[in-house]
Write an enzyme that holds these catalytic residues in place. Structure first.
Site, PDB file in Angstrom:
ATOM      1  N   GLN A  41       0.819  -1.207   0.000  1.00 14.95           N
ATOM      2  CA  GLN A  41       0.000   0.000   0.000  1.00 14.95           C
ATOM      3  C   GLN A  41       0.858   1.265   0.000  1.00 14.95           C
ATOM      4  O   GLN A  41       2.072   1.204   0.210  1.00 14.95           O
ATOM      5  CB  GLN A  41      -0.908   0.003   1.239  1.00 14.95           C
ATOM      6  CG  GLN A  41      -0.170  -0.202   2.543  1.00 14.95           C
ATOM      7  CD  GLN A  41      -1.013  -0.842   3.624  1.00 14.95           C
ATOM      8  OE1 GLN A  41      -2.218  -0.705   3.639  1.00 14.95           O
ATOM      9  NE2 GLN A  41      -0.372  -1.547   4.535  1.00 14.95           N
ATOM     10  N   HIS A  72      -7.961   3.523  20.451  1.00 14.05           N
ATOM     11  CA  HIS A  72      -7.199   2.416  21.025  1.00 14.05           C
ATOM     12  C   HIS A  72      -7.735   1.996  22.392  1.00 14.05           C
ATOM     13  O   HIS A  72      -7.798   0.799  22.695  1.00 14.05           O
ATOM     14  CB  HIS A  72      -5.721   2.792  21.111  1.00 14.05           C
ATOM     15  CG  HIS A  72      -5.072   2.916  19.769  1.00 14.05           C
ATOM     16  ND1 HIS A  72      -4.200   3.939  19.440  1.00 14.05           N
ATOM     17  CD2 HIS A  72      -5.173   2.143  18.652  1.00 14.05           C
ATOM     18  CE1 HIS A  72      -3.796   3.778  18.192  1.00 14.05           C
ATOM     19  NE2 HIS A  72      -4.363   2.708  17.694  1.00 14.05           N
ATOM     20  N   ASP A  96       0.569   0.249  14.071  1.00 13.49           N
ATOM     21  CA  ASP A  96       1.081   1.438  14.767  1.00 13.49           C
ATOM     22  C   ASP A  96       1.411   1.155  16.223  1.00 13.49           C
ATOM     23  O   ASP A  96       2.100   1.942  16.878  1.00 13.49           O
ATOM     24  CB  ASP A  96       0.106   2.613  14.655  1.00 13.49           C
ATOM     25  CG  ASP A  96      -1.262   2.312  15.223  1.00 13.49           C
ATOM     26  OD1 ASP A  96      -1.363   1.891  16.388  1.00 13.49           O
ATOM     27  OD2 ASP A  96      -2.270   2.532  14.510  1.00 13.49           O
ATOM     28  N   ASP A 148      -0.623 -12.412   6.488  1.00 14.33           N
ATOM     29  CA  ASP A 148      -1.996 -12.041   6.169  1.00 14.33           C
ATOM     30  C   ASP A 148      -2.914 -12.507   7.297  1.00 14.33           C
ATOM     31  O   ASP A 148      -2.838 -13.658   7.737  1.00 14.33           O
ATOM     32  CB  ASP A 148      -2.401 -12.695   4.844  1.00 14.33           C
ATOM     33  CG  ASP A 148      -3.835 -12.415   4.472  1.00 14.33           C
ATOM     34  OD1 ASP A 148      -4.711 -13.221   4.871  1.00 14.33           O
ATOM     35  OD2 ASP A 148      -4.093 -11.396   3.813  1.00 14.33           O
ATOM     36  N   ASP A 166      -7.794  -4.675  14.248  1.00 12.78           N
ATOM     37  CA  ASP A 166      -7.548  -3.238  14.040  1.00 12.78           C
ATOM     38  C   ASP A 166      -7.114  -3.063  12.593  1.00 12.78           C
ATOM     39  O   ASP A 166      -5.938  -2.888  12.292  1.00 12.78           O
ATOM     40  CB  ASP A 166      -6.459  -2.759  15.014  1.00 12.78           C
ATOM     41  CG  ASP A 166      -6.131  -1.285  14.834  1.00 12.78           C
ATOM     42  OD1 ASP A 166      -6.917  -0.574  14.180  1.00 12.78           O
ATOM     43  OD2 ASP A 166      -5.083  -0.850  15.332  1.00 12.78           O
ATOM     44  N   SER A 167      -8.085  -3.130  11.691  1.00 12.63           N
ATOM     45  CA  SER A 167      -7.786  -3.137  10.267  1.00 12.63           C
ATOM     46  C   SER A 167      -8.047  -1.777   9.630  1.00 12.63           C
ATOM     47  O   SER A 167      -8.666  -0.889  10.223  1.00 12.63           O
ATOM     48  CB  SER A 167      -8.657  -4.184   9.561  1.00 12.63           C
ATOM     49  OG  SER A 167     -10.023  -3.771   9.576  1.00 12.63           O
TER      50      SER A 167
END
Length: 293
Positions: A41, A72, A96, A148, A166-167
């Site tokens: 990406q 979060h 992150d 993945d 958390d996509s």
């Protein structure tokens, strides 16, 4: 008053989000800190006077220094404190490190597996958003897997008490994390009484995604619902976070018990609290109506 030339310069230094075709938000870019197309990406990190450092993937804002704590904290403490006895956690995405940071604040948790598809996201966030992970990747309880997310849960043989997805939004690499096969893989990876939570977009702008997730959860979990959080940079209304579990009682744990568990956890939060926990499961009527359909 700015001249036309000055206005042109100001416009050239703006990042405009491309999540929606007909609507968007923009940020004044003070400095581009990093920009690259990774294996999966396009990644850009820039600084903004109000939000601090901002990260976007494929034109969509993922996190900012200013308001990351809201998302979060809610996606982490809500399921963990509802469960009440979490030992093992699986995080899908979350490169992150913010979810990982909040999970590890619960000292009773013994092991966390984190699966991130793009190692570049982890590396860049450790460098440019160090406060997000706050050293969490070095915690001995953590196992980082670059893979993945769907492949991992489909082939996984371990069991977890909580799974947090958390996509990114359901486009590009994140699309597969909104499929029935992913949800079923998560269900198979949960211990009895385990909970799956996922980010599910801003309901006012992405109502079809809410409806689709609800339908796909139907064949997987006994109890399926959503809870909400108001995150300024995820514009357009409240963000919906999906909830899947086979024990309906966990979504309705009494306030006093949540309060006791929160106090026992022994740390301070900036958004989450037991009252917010209970209120978050009350959905706007337009969401209730679409789920009823």
């Amino acid at each position: 008053m700015a001249t036309l030339d000055e206005l042109g310069i100001m416009m050239a230094k703006r990042f405009t989000e491309t999540l929606y075709d007909t609507f968007g938000q923009s940020f004044v870019v003070e400095e581009v800190l990093f920009e690259s197309r990774t294996e999966h990406q396009h990644l850009i990190i820039f600084s903004n006077q109000h939000f601090g450092r901002v990260m976007a993937l494929d034109g969509v804002v993922q996190t900012t220094e200013k308001d990351e704590f809201i998302y979060h904290e809610m996606l982490t403490h809500t399921p963990i404190l509802a469960h009440g006895n979490v030992k093992r956690v699986l995080i899908i995405g979350g490169g992150d490190g913010g979810i990982l940071r909040e999970v590890l604040r619960h000292t009773g948790i013994e092991h966390v597996t984190m699966v991130e598809i793009d190692s570049a996201v982890v590396d860049m966030c450790i460098k440019y958003f160090p406060q997000h992970s706050a050293g969490s990747f070095e915690d001995p309880r953590v196992k980082l897997v670059i893979d993945d997310g769907v492949d991992f849960v489909v082939n996984n043989q371990e069991k977890f008490d909580i799974i947090i997805s958390d996509s990114t939004d359901p486009e590009g690499p994140g699309e597969v994390l909104f499929t029935s096969s992913f949800y079923q893989g998560c269900k198979n990876s949960l211990n009895e009484g385990g909970i799956l939570v996922t980010q599910n977009g801003v309901s006012f702008m992405q109502l079809d995604e809410v409806k689709t997730t609800y339908q796909r959860f139907n064949d997987v979990f006994v109890d399926r619902w959503f809870f909400t959080a108001a995150v300024p940079t995820y514009v357009g209304g409240v963000m919906t976070l999906s909830w899947g579990c086979d024990n309906p009682e966990l979504r309705n744990v009494p306030h006093d018990i949540i309060q006791q568990r929160f106090e026992k956890a022994g740390f301070k939060t900036r958004y989450y609290n037991p009252a917010i926990h209970a209120a978050a499961f009350a959905l706007p009527q337009y969401v209730v109506d679409v789920l009823a359909d």
